[in-house]
Scaffold this active site. Sequence first.
Site, PDB file in Angstrom:
ATOM      1  NE  ARG A  85      -3.954  -1.537   2.189  1.00  0.00           N
ATOM      2  CZ  ARG A  85      -4.381  -2.222   3.918  1.00  0.00           C
ATOM      3  NH1 ARG A  85      -3.358  -1.243   4.962  1.00  0.00           N
ATOM      4  NH2 ARG A  85      -4.695  -3.973   4.157  1.00  0.00           N
ATOM      5  NE  ARG A 117      -7.120   5.295   2.293  1.00  0.00           N
ATOM      6  CZ  ARG A 117      -7.899   3.642   3.798  1.00  0.00           C
ATOM      7  NH1 ARG A 117      -8.773   5.078   4.007  1.00  0.00           N
ATOM      8  NH2 ARG A 117      -7.729   3.081   3.865  1.00  0.00           N
ATOM      9  NE  ARG A 151     -10.253   8.183  -3.266  1.00  0.00           N
ATOM     10  CZ  ARG A 151     -10.006   6.798  -2.422  1.00  0.00           C
ATOM     11  NH1 ARG A 151      -9.754   6.176  -1.672  1.00  0.00           N
ATOM     12  NH2 ARG A 151     -11.468   6.184  -2.227  1.00  0.00           N
ATOM     13  CG  ASP A 165      -9.729  -2.843  -5.425  1.00  0.00           C
ATOM     14  OD1 ASP A 165      -9.253  -1.947  -3.905  1.00  0.00           O
ATOM     15  OD2 ASP A 165      -9.997  -3.599  -4.810  1.00  0.00           O
ATOM     16  CE1 TYR A 172     -13.962  -6.855   0.404  1.00  0.00           C
ATOM     17  CE2 TYR A 172     -12.360  -8.580  -0.344  1.00  0.00           C
ATOM     18  CZ  TYR A 172     -12.399  -7.379   0.649  1.00  0.00           C
ATOM     19  OH  TYR A 172     -11.321  -6.590   2.008  1.00  0.00           O
TER      20      TYR A 172
END
Length: 345
Positions: A23, A27, A36, A73, A151
């Site tokens: 990652r 962020r 983004r 992703d 998921y």
Amino acid sequence: MSKIFVDACLRKETPYTPVWMMRQAGRYLPEYMEVRAQAGSFLKLCHDPKKACEVTIQPLDIVGVDAAILFSDILVIPDEMGMDLEFIKGFGPKFNDPLQTEEDLDRLIGGEEAADKLTYVYETIKLLKKELPEDKALIGFTGAPWTLATYMIEGQGTKTYNICKKMMYSNPEFLHKILRKVTDVVKHYMIKQIEAGADVVQIFDSWAAAIEPGKYDEFSWKYMVEIAEYIKEKYPEIPVIMFPKGVAAFIERGGVYGNFDVFGVDWGTPMALAKEKLGDKYVLQGNMEPCRLYSKEATTQCVEAIQNVMQGEGHIFNLGHGILPDVPVENAKHFVSECQRVSKK
């Protein structure tokens, strides 16, 4: 020009132990948040090769890591198989049509046909190959079939996995059908990433710890190994990294096998245990606890401890999972420089 990260994956001599972070394009970087915001949403950013390329390169320039990991992703795979994916602010990913019946599975696209739809990923890789410095490796990746299936079945992130695990024990044949279909797509997806220019690929099993150790091989590891061996058969020179999170008991009981190059060690698995059980067969990657990044002192202490265990042999520095969004950028830089400092030969 040789790439230090690729050399380390293949256990070749390197001037220091390379380092990257899961990652790392994310962020915690203000520059990422700007791009983004321009993209409009996380999924739109994944679908925009130019912007995805930009954020992939940011941590190399800002933090100084030795490899770039493709910005994408894991859920683009079920999305392109035909599931209805959305990312909800403050909630995360959600599938509005989770898999409940064989008919639900049958309507999904499989194999190479599904992998062919991920053109924006391959375009991002091609752009990156033009933009990246020659000495920096590009890591492609995928979620493991089990993680993707959780998921697809639960419809969202879960802490209990009760729908998946109910299926595991009460209808294992159906779960295996889902895993088989996902595995077949992933195999083609990985090959297409390599053909677009990925130097290394990593298979993430983020939710490995949800499966009891005695069932882990049956419902996850064997599918990951099948993907790795498919890649190695076609592209033996491309390093493959396996990263199952939370499987110390599986490692301890000798469950790890397969034709791949690097084993990612999560922060809950002692590095000494991983070295004892796996260090003669695989290069080890990891495994600093990501929350240590909140403290420079705690970071230095852990980097030195890992170096003492590994001695720079058959090792790649990394976190034992992903970097968190509120980590100060200065602390991420400190981690990278400390890894290089303790391992310079």
